[in-house]
Design a protein around this motif. Structure first.
Motif, PDB file in Angstrom:
ATOM      1  N   SER A  44       0.846  -1.190   0.000  1.00 23.57           N
ATOM      2  CA  SER A  44       0.000   0.000   0.000  1.00 23.57           C
ATOM      3  C   SER A  44       0.877   1.234   0.000  1.00 23.57           C
ATOM      4  CB  SER A  44      -0.904   0.025   1.237  1.00 23.57           C
ATOM      5  OG  SER A  44      -1.756  -1.091   1.275  1.00 23.57           O
ATOM      6  N   CYS A  45       0.383   2.288  -0.615  1.00 24.69           N
ATOM      7  CA  CYS A  45       1.076   3.565  -0.604  1.00 24.69           C
ATOM      8  C   CYS A  45       0.038   4.637  -0.312  1.00 24.69           C
ATOM      9  CB  CYS A  45       1.757   3.832  -1.930  1.00 24.69           C
ATOM     10  SG  CYS A  45       2.506   5.475  -2.050  1.00 24.69           S
ATOM     11  N   ALA A  46       0.144   5.241   0.845  1.00 23.95           N
ATOM     12  CA  ALA A  46      -0.790   6.288   1.246  1.00 23.95           C
ATOM     13  C   ALA A  46      -0.173   7.648   0.979  1.00 23.95           C
ATOM     14  CB  ALA A  46      -1.137   6.147   2.720  1.00 23.95           C
ATOM     15  N   ALA A  47      -0.911   8.491   0.282  1.00 24.87           N
ATOM     16  CA  ALA A  47      -0.433   9.827  -0.055  1.00 24.87           C
ATOM     17  C   ALA A  47      -1.154  10.872   0.782  1.00 24.87           C
ATOM     18  CB  ALA A  47      -0.648  10.100  -1.533  1.00 24.87           C
ATOM     19  N   SER A  48      -0.430  11.919   1.127  1.00 30.00           N
ATOM     20  CA  SER A  48      -1.027  13.045   1.844  1.00 30.00           C
ATOM     21  C   SER A  48      -0.421  14.335   1.317  1.00 30.00           C
ATOM     22  CB  SER A  48      -0.808  12.919   3.353  1.00 30.00           C
ATOM     23  OG  SER A  48       0.571  12.897   3.646  1.00 30.00           O
ATOM     24  N   GLY A  49      -1.072  15.441   1.646  1.00 32.15           N
ATOM     25  CA  GLY A  49      -0.609  16.729   1.151  1.00 32.15           C
ATOM     26  C   GLY A  49      -1.401  17.119  -0.087  1.00 32.15           C
ATOM     27  N   ARG A  50      -0.705  17.626  -1.110  1.00 38.74           N
ATOM     28  CA  ARG A  50      -1.343  18.107  -2.327  1.00 38.74           C
ATOM     29  C   ARG A  50      -1.678  16.967  -3.282  1.00 38.74           C
ATOM     30  NH1 ARG A  50      -0.791  23.562  -3.448  1.00 38.74           N
ATOM     31  NH2 ARG A  50      -0.639  23.119  -5.691  1.00 38.74           N
ATOM     32  N   THR A  51      -2.488  16.052  -2.815  1.00 39.97           N
ATOM     33  CA  THR A  51      -2.788  14.853  -3.605  1.00 39.97           C
ATOM     34  C   THR A  51      -3.620  15.156  -4.844  1.00 39.97           C
ATOM     35  OG1 THR A  51      -4.705  14.392  -2.226  1.00 39.97           O
ATOM     36  CG2 THR A  51      -2.628  13.343  -1.605  1.00 39.97           C
ATOM     37  N   PHE A  52      -4.330  16.283  -4.841  1.00 38.96           N
ATOM     38  CA  PHE A  52      -5.160  16.628  -5.990  1.00 38.96           C
ATOM     39  C   PHE A  52      -4.312  16.921  -7.222  1.00 38.96           C
ATOM     40  CE2 PHE A  52      -4.064  21.075  -6.018  1.00 38.96           C
ATOM     41  CZ  PHE A  52      -3.732  21.352  -4.707  1.00 38.96           C
ATOM     42  N   SER A  53      -3.028  17.193  -7.026  1.00 40.19           N
ATOM     43  CA  SER A  53      -2.151  17.553  -8.137  1.00 40.19           C
ATOM     44  C   SER A  53      -1.441  16.354  -8.756  1.00 40.19           C
ATOM     45  CB  SER A  53      -1.095  18.555  -7.656  1.00 40.19           C
ATOM     46  OG  SER A  53      -0.268  17.967  -6.668  1.00 40.19           O
ATOM     47  N   ILE A  54      -1.722  15.169  -8.266  1.00 36.30           N
ATOM     48  CA  ILE A  54      -1.020  13.975  -8.753  1.00 36.30           C
ATOM     49  C   ILE A  54      -1.673  13.435 -10.023  1.00 36.30           C
ATOM     50  CG2 ILE A  54      -0.453  11.585  -8.216  1.00 36.30           C
ATOM     51  CD1 ILE A  54      -0.266  12.419  -5.284  1.00 36.30           C
TER      52      ILE A  54
END
Length: 125
Positions: free
Chosen positions: A21-31
């Motif tokens: 699993s890879c959990a992203a946080s922060g400016r995730t809308f820009s990925i």
């Protein structure tokens, strides 16, 4: 900024399965793209798999894992998964999650903007 945290690595016998699993946080809308790479001792980092737009876009696989690994994403959880089946000893490596904000070439590590710390996968024969 985007932060990535991998989990799910471990020791498994050949033929077994693991799910990373890879959990992203922060400016995730820009990925645009989430990718998985791996690096074995003494070898260069290599592309494993990638997915565009979290869960609704195209998926890509290295030939060495095609048919055995499956990438998927959960946009609501900002998490990408790598289901690894029929594992082989040559799959042993540190697996890294990466995020791209510039619509990178999915197989090129240098074009990804953010990286996780990696998780060890060891497959015993």
């Amino acid at each position: 900024q985007v932060q990535l945290v991998e989990s799910g690595g471990g020791l498994v016998q050949a033929g077994g399965s693991l799910r990373l699993s890879c959990a992203a946080s922060g400016r995730t809308f820009s990925i645009y793209t989430m990718g998985w790479f791996r690096q074995a001792p003494g070898k260069e980092r290599e592309f494993v798999s990638a997915i565009r737009n979290w869960s609704g876009g195209s998926t890509y696989y290295a030939d060495s894992v095609k048919g055995r690994f499956t990438i998927s994403g959960d946009n609501a959880k900002n998490t990408v998964y790598l289901q690894m089946n029929s594992l082989k000893p040559e799959d042993t490596a540190v697996y890294y999650c990466a995020a791209d904000q510039r619509f990178a070439r999915v197989t090129t590590a240098s074009e990804y903007d953010y990286w996780g710390q990696g998780t060890q996968v060891t497959v015993s024969s």
